[in-house]
Design an enzyme around this catalytic site. Structure first.
Site, short mmCIF file in Angstrom:
data_model
loop_
_atom_site.label_atom_id
_atom_site.label_comp_id
_atom_site.label_asym_id
_atom_site.label_seq_id
_atom_site.Cartn_x
_atom_site.Cartn_y
_atom_site.Cartn_z
N SER A 120 -24.43 19.07 -26.78
CA SER A 120 -25.67 18.63 -26.14
C SER A 120 -25.82 19.28 -24.78
O SER A 120 -24.89 19.88 -24.25
CB SER A 120 -25.67 17.11 -25.97
OG SER A 120 -24.69 16.72 -25.01
N LYS A 121 -27.00 19.12 -24.21
CA LYS A 121 -27.26 19.64 -22.87
C LYS A 121 -26.32 19.00 -21.86
O LYS A 121 -25.86 19.66 -20.91
CB LYS A 121 -28.71 19.37 -22.47
CG LYS A 121 -29.07 19.85 -21.06
CD LYS A 121 -30.51 19.53 -20.72
CE LYS A 121 -30.85 19.99 -19.32
NZ LYS A 121 -30.08 19.33 -18.26
N ARG A 122 -26.00 17.74 -22.06
CA ARG A 122 -25.11 17.03 -21.15
C ARG A 122 -23.73 17.69 -21.09
O ARG A 122 -23.10 17.77 -20.04
CB ARG A 122 -24.98 15.57 -21.59
CG ARG A 122 -24.24 14.68 -20.61
CD ARG A 122 -24.27 13.25 -21.09
NE ARG A 122 -25.63 12.75 -21.20
CZ ARG A 122 -25.95 11.60 -21.77
NH1 ARG A 122 -25.01 10.84 -22.30
NH2 ARG A 122 -27.22 11.21 -21.82
#
Length: 534
Positions: A270-272
């Site tokens: 994910s972007k996180r």
């Protein structure tokens, strides 16, 4: 491959294109080109509430930067336009909404779908009631006759609701007590018990289809031969097969790609994860039009598109050999779906850097110099009298401090340091001494290099360089090393303070290359500066 290969990449314009989406586009592109097929871009924007301004342009720009352009698509930037586009376009689902109602009506007429009038409040009540009993609410064969739909209502009651303009959806009627035998190119044979399937919504009273109906209709009308998509769509495979059967159409072949996993190997990337570990997950930088938050991109972080394509190809695909570096042409030749793995592919940020380092070395010094020049111009103070005046003889890469740094000189400097670089952004730290004289000396290096006799040795070295008439790498190396050897001076006593004088630290390429590059006058000035400091 006997059939005419047509594949599609069908993202939704709800934000920036994740590298997982780029990987899906890449595998579609490679498969199409291997079999002389067509790669189609279709924008699936049926959910207008989630539409994000600029997302479609971002998708197209990202594909073009990655050098995997589409053959047919929603804009004139497509490589193939004209008859193909006239036959299969438009390529935005919002521009095709007039097509879908016909097929929804066909499904109702054949008994494969039905009208449902249940309100959101009613459905929410049933969900909560099931949750309270430790169950999951599924709208299908076991309860649809107890709900408000055209299966439980009479024909007259149904028509009355439609005539009154009540909100409705059209649901697919999943069969009871059947076993579906499905086939996936990557995952093989799949069995599905229809009793666990819900009656998915296909069409809404606002005139827009859901993803499922629009997807099937568009793939059929665009004559898509192979649907290559992410694993997250695997749960939809049973419904899509049934829709093809219900409409009397031949289904395409399906292939569901493995997930791209976090660097730990646990969970979807994910972007996180990128924000936390310091790497981008989008091909290009993205600025959120609402929040103005900026997400990093591989392009802006200094990755070459060839590197990105190479490492994405290995996320789920294995060539069956030890080869790791592939050009796009080699990927096309080697790629096939039978070598795509079922299991998730762990994302390795260090491996992406390894690929970029390789493609950095493949770039010409002149091309890299053009990319790096603006950084040099920004960092060099042209009013500084110690700016570089190269005297590199025949090459004449004069870097006039009252103008700007000559790009040929930058190219020569890059040739000496690029082996240690992974990104163009690394160049300044590795090469700044070619463009500006040190203004300070590394403290730790100074303690190691500067001794009691250093000042006298550096003063004598100035005289040797002053008397040198042929300022080339070979001559400098011969004269200075000869002087050190004949006087039985330890090499470190001369070479370390010399490097410190030229660079400001004990790092950089060969000392004699640095001296030749910056020229005789600049070399003498820098040694004189360290003598003064002593």
């Amino acid at each position: 491959m006997t059939k005419n290969v047509r594949v599609r990449f069908a993202p939704s314009p709800t934000g920036p294109l994740h590298i997982g989406g780029v990987r899906t586009a890449l595998f579609n592109y490679l498969f199409a080109k291997k079999y002389n097929g067509t790669f189609v871009l279709r924008i699936e924007d049926t959910d207008q509430t989630r539409y994000v301004e600029g997302a479609e342009k971002y998708i197209i720009d990202a594909l073009n930067w990655c050098d995997i352009p589409f053959d047919e698509g929603p804009t004139s930037t497509a490589l193939s336009i004209g008859s193909k586009n006239e036959k299969f376009g438009p390529y935005r689902q919002s521009e095709r909404k007039h097509l879908y109602k016909k097929y929804a009506d066909e499904l109702i007429a054949s008994g494969n779908a039905y009208y449902a009038f249940d309100t959101a409040e009613t459905l929410d009540f049933h969900r909560k009631d099931h949750e309270a009993k430790g169950k999951t609410f599924i709208y299908n064969w076991h309860n649809r006759l107890k709900l408000s739909n055209s299966l439980s209502l009479s024909v007259e009651e149904t028509q009355a609701k439609l005539d009154a303009g009540e909100d409705y959806v059209i649901r697919f009627k999943s069969p009871q007590d059947e076993t579906l035998h499905l086939k996936d190119i990557i995952r093989g044979d799949i069995k599905i018990d229809t009793n666990v399937l819900d009656d998915k919504v296909l069409f809404k009273s606002d005139g827009m289809p859901t993803y499922h109906l629009a997807n099937i209709v568009d793939d059929h009308l665009m004559e898509i031969s192979h649907v290559i998509r992410g694993e997250e769509w695997l749960p939809s495979l049973a419904l899509h097969y049934q829709l093809y059967k219900a409409l009397g159409w031949e289904a395409p072949e399906f292939a569901h790609l493995p997930l791209i996993l976090k660097p730990t190997g646990k969970g979807k990337l994910s972007k996180r994860d990128g924000d936390k570990l310091g790497f981008p997950v989008f091909p290009l930088q993205w600025t959120d039009p609402k929040t103005k938050d900026i997400s990093r991109g591989y392009k802006e972080d200094g990755y070459f598109p060839e590197a990105m394509i190479n490492f994405l190809a290995f996320l789920g695909w294995n060539p069956g050999t030890e080869q790791e570096i592939f050009s796009l042409e080699e990927l096309i030749e080697s790629f096939d779906l039978d070598r795509v793995n079922k299991s998730g592919a762990r994302f390795d940020p260090d491996k992406t850097k390894w690929f970029n380092h390789h493609y950095m070395q493949e770039q010409s010094n002149d091309a890299l110099a053009e990319m790096f020049k603006s950084t040099v111009d920004e960092n060099v103070s042209f009013s500084n009298s110690s700016a570089v005046l190269s005297e590199a003889s025949a090459m004449e890469p004069q870097a006039h401090y009252n103008n700007d740094i000559d790009v040929n000189y930058i190219s020569l400097a890059i040739g000496l340091i690029k082996e240690r670089a992974t990104f163009i952004s690394d160049f300044w730290e590795l090469s700044h001494f070619f463009f500006t004289a040190p203004t300070s000396y590394d403290e730790k290096a100074s303690k190691k290099a500067l001794k009691d006799g250093t000042k006298a040795l550096m003063t004598e070295l100035i005289n040797i360089i002053n008397n040198n008439t042929d300022f080339t790498v070979e001559t400098l190396q011969t004269e200075i090393k000869g002087w050190i050897t004949s006087n039985e001076i330890g090499f470190g006593k001369v070479m370390m303070p010399l490097r410190l004088a030229l660079v400001g630290a004990l790092q950089g390429p060969d000392v004699f290359d640095i001296m030749f590059m910056i020229g005789k006058n600049e070399t003498l000035k820098r040694i004189e500066n360290i003598v003064k400091a002593l």
